[in-house]
Enzyme design. Structure first.
Site, PDB file in Angstrom:
ATOM      1  CE1 TYR A 294      -0.699 -10.480   2.097  1.00 26.81           C
ATOM      2  CE2 TYR A 294      -2.842 -10.122   2.455  1.00 26.81           C
ATOM      3  CZ  TYR A 294      -1.644  -9.653   2.253  1.00 26.81           C
ATOM      4  OH  TYR A 294      -1.300  -8.211   1.721  1.00 26.81           O
TER       5      TYR A 294
ATOM      6  CG  ASP B  25      -0.223  -7.067  -1.117  1.00 24.85           C
ATOM      7  OD1 ASP B  25      -1.410  -6.493  -1.618  1.00 24.85           O
ATOM      8  OD2 ASP B  25       0.222  -6.612   0.315  1.00 24.85           O
TER       9      ASP B  25
END
Ligand code: ATP
Length: 330
Positions: free
Chosen positions: A123, A227
């Protein structure tokens, strides 16, 4: 009166945000919402999807409730969600997943806390196009961020009477990056003899979660696995419409559902506001408005138990009808 930043978001964001504002107001709790717009709608006028005023508002108020903001796939600006978490150093993404009364699912005994690292990993968004055939994405794992998130997970476990904290990695393949996360976890775990340590590879975790989720308690994961796994655990309790979340840092906290802006059902009065409402209930607990949190949670549970639900979890009600039922039950 407490001032709280409110980001209405886009897609189904404004609809579910209105629902939650109406329910909180009906509970008798007065909140001064500092409404801040963000996302695609403000790019044209302000040149960025996350203007500094939004960050300033959250820094000032310390707490925010955030409905989803669309992340366009492929090109364009960086995700508002990712940018927000990074700019405010909201390093812990807390995603509790527990069965809800009245929501039928395959498993009856799901009670899992997903603690996702929120600031690094793939990320970090460090990507490079090498040539027409090749793109690179760099996975960043640091000892400091790994120790910090593991400490958060163990502290949460102690405070909330949980028994086990399980580290989730793919350290057999990513020996250096995930290896460092695991090494950090092991170091932190030594300081919590009262909590059972456990380690699992992410692929094995996914298989076991869909076989018997009761085998798991608190999970701590690097960003990307967190996630993906938290969408899986959301599926175990009825889907994204009921999965709550919070991003917590040292100075401030932003409460937001796990789901995205669901553009496929935007404007149809179909969206389930439960995930945002549960996130708001946790927010009320965070600001010590416990009695209002209990009152709203009870009304929500009563409504769901009565079979009054939105379509995503097997009901027939629209967003506004469901909201009205909760308000009647308050
Ligand atoms: P993002 O990448 O922004 O997280 P996503 O690709 O995970 O987004 P979502 O927007 O979360 O996608 O939606 C996934 C699916 O779940 C869609 O079909 C959407 O309609 C459904 N969904 C998501 N949230 C809700 C909700 N609150 N109520 C009903 N359905 C929802």
């Amino acid at each position: 009166m407490r001032t709280i930043t409110l980001i209405n978001g886009d897609g189904i964001g404004p609809e579910i945000s209105q629902s939650v504002q109406d329910i909180i107001k009906a509970s008798g709790l007065e909140i001064d919402w500092d409404i801040q717009t963000a996302g695609a709608d403000v790019i044209e006028t302000e040149g960025t999807p996350l203007p500094q005023r939004v960050l300033d508002s959250i820094k000032k108020n310390k707490v925010a409730l955030k409905a989803p903001v669309t992340t366009p796939i492929g090109k364009g600006f960086r995700s508002v969600n990712v940018q927000l978490r990074k700019s405010l150093d909201l390093y812990a993404n807390l995603r509790p997943c527990k069965n809800l009364p009245g929501v039928e699912t395959r498993f009856k005994d799901v009670d899992i806390i997903v603690v996702r690292e929120n600031t690094e990993d793939l990320y970090a968004g460090i990507e490079e196009k090498i040539d027409d055939n090749t793109a690179h994405s760099i996975k960043i794992i640091t000892r400091s961020a790994s120790e910090r998130i593991c400490k958060f997970a163990f502290d949460y476990a102690v405070k909330n009477n949980r028994h086990e904290v399980c580290a989730v990695t793919k350290a057999n393949i990513m020996k250096l990056s995930d290896g460092l996360f695991l090494e950090s976890y092991r170091k932190v775990a030594q300081n919590y003899p009262q909590i059972k340590p456990r380690e699992i590879l992410v692929d094995n975790l996914c298989m076991q979660l869909v076989q018997d989720p009761a085998r798991f308690d608190v999970l701590v994961l690097p960003n990307l696995y967190g996630d993906i796994v938290s969408d899986l655990t959301a599926g175990l309790i009825g889907g994204l419409g009921v999965a709550q979340g919070a991003n917590i840092g040292l100075d401030c906290a932003v409460f937001e559902p796990v789901h995205g802006s669901a553009p496929d059902i935007k404007g149809q009065n179909k969206a389930n506001p439960t995930a945002l409402l549960l996130s708001a209930i946790e927010m009320l607990r965070y600001i010590n408005e416990n009695s209002y949190a209990e009152k709203i949670e009870k009304a929500l549970f009563k409504t769901l138990s009565n079979g009054d639900k939105t379509a995503d979890i097997g009901g027939k009600l629209s967003t506004t009808e469901f909201t009205r039922k909760i308000i009647e039950n308050l």
